[in-house]
Design an enzyme around this catalytic site. Structure first.
Site, PDB file in Angstrom:
ATOM      1  N   SER A 103      37.436  40.930  38.206  1.00 50.88           N
ATOM      2  CA  SER A 103      38.883  40.707  38.193  1.00 50.88           C
ATOM      3  C   SER A 103      39.650  41.616  39.148  1.00 50.88           C
ATOM      4  CB  SER A 103      39.440  40.880  36.776  1.00 50.88           C
ATOM      5  OG  SER A 103      39.374  42.233  36.368  1.00 50.88           O
TER       6      SER A 103
ATOM      7  N   LYS B 132      43.508  47.252  35.434  1.00 51.30           N
ATOM      8  CA  LYS B 132      44.361  46.416  36.277  1.00 51.30           C
ATOM      9  C   LYS B 132      45.251  47.301  37.144  1.00 51.30           C
ATOM     10  CE  LYS B 132      42.788  42.829  34.015  1.00 51.30           C
ATOM     11  NZ  LYS B 132      41.794  41.923  34.650  1.00 51.30           N
TER      12      LYS B 132
END
Length: 216
Positions: free
Chosen positions: A39, A93
């Site tokens: 990701s 993230k």
């Protein structure tokens, strides 16, 4: 039993103290995490083990999320580690929006506070494009699919107080704020700026020596 436990402690006191101090260190000062998904490609690869600075934002009571002293707040561009209650797992993230920011995403192009971000092509193949995104002065790499996903756009949102908007650098393949919503400040446990080591999952877990101690 009591005498046996006491003798065992005396015989292994040094090891027990070392393990306790190491646990405290990893809980409150710094830790390392293996990244299992793509990701955050191309910045972080599957198999990278990243260093997490757990004192970047807070001094916490070991083994808890209770902050004793706030060191700083996350900034745009920071790669953060947080324990998401919504996702029920630890996630890594990039911070895109801080409290008060007004953000829009249109076909994988961001606008922050009315300013459209600039993008520069790095490489391209039949499936994906790697680009450099200028996040209001913070330049970093992102990856997008040639065919944008359903999450390549979202309407204008305002980041509420005490929360952050986060995205994965692999924009079309990341479960981030587009799915879990804004990240509460108290869920953030650290910041990462470096890969410690890396194993290539696609090549018999052999080390990627070129990624050892690489800055993110």
């Amino acid at each position: 039993m009591k005498n046996w436990l006491l003798k065992s402690f005396k015989d292994n006191k040094g090891l027990i103290i070392f393990l306790l101090l190491m646990s405290v260190f990893r809980s409150a000062v710094a830790d390392w995490y293996t990244v299992p998904t793509g990701s955050m490609k191309p910045t972080i690869l599957e198999g990278d083990r990243i260093l997490a600075n757990k004192m970047a934002y807070d001094v916490r009571i070991p083994f808890t999320h209770t902050s004793l002293y706030k060191m700083s707040d996350p900034q745009r561009g920071d790669i953060i580690i947080f324990e998401s209650k919504v996702a029920d797992e630890r996630l890594i993230k990039r911070v895109i929006g801080v409290p008060g920011d007004v953000i829009e995403l249109n076909k994988n192009k961001l606008s922050i506070n009315g300013k459209s971000l600039s993008y520069q092509s790095i490489s391209s193949n039949g499936l994906v494009d790697d680009k450099q995104e200028n996040l209001l002065g913070i330049k970093h790499k992102i990856r997008t699919d040639k065919t944008n996903s359903d999450y390549a756009s979202f309407d204008t949102v305002t980041v509420p107080n005490g929360h952050y908007l986060v995205l994965g650098d692999n924009r079309d393949h990341s479960a981030d704020s587009r799915m879990i919503g804004f990240v509460p400040r108290n869920e953030i446990i650290g910041r990462s700026k470096q890969v410690i080591m890396s194993l290539n999952y696609d090549n018999h877990y052999l080390p990627r020596s070129n990624r050892f101690f690489q800055d993110l």
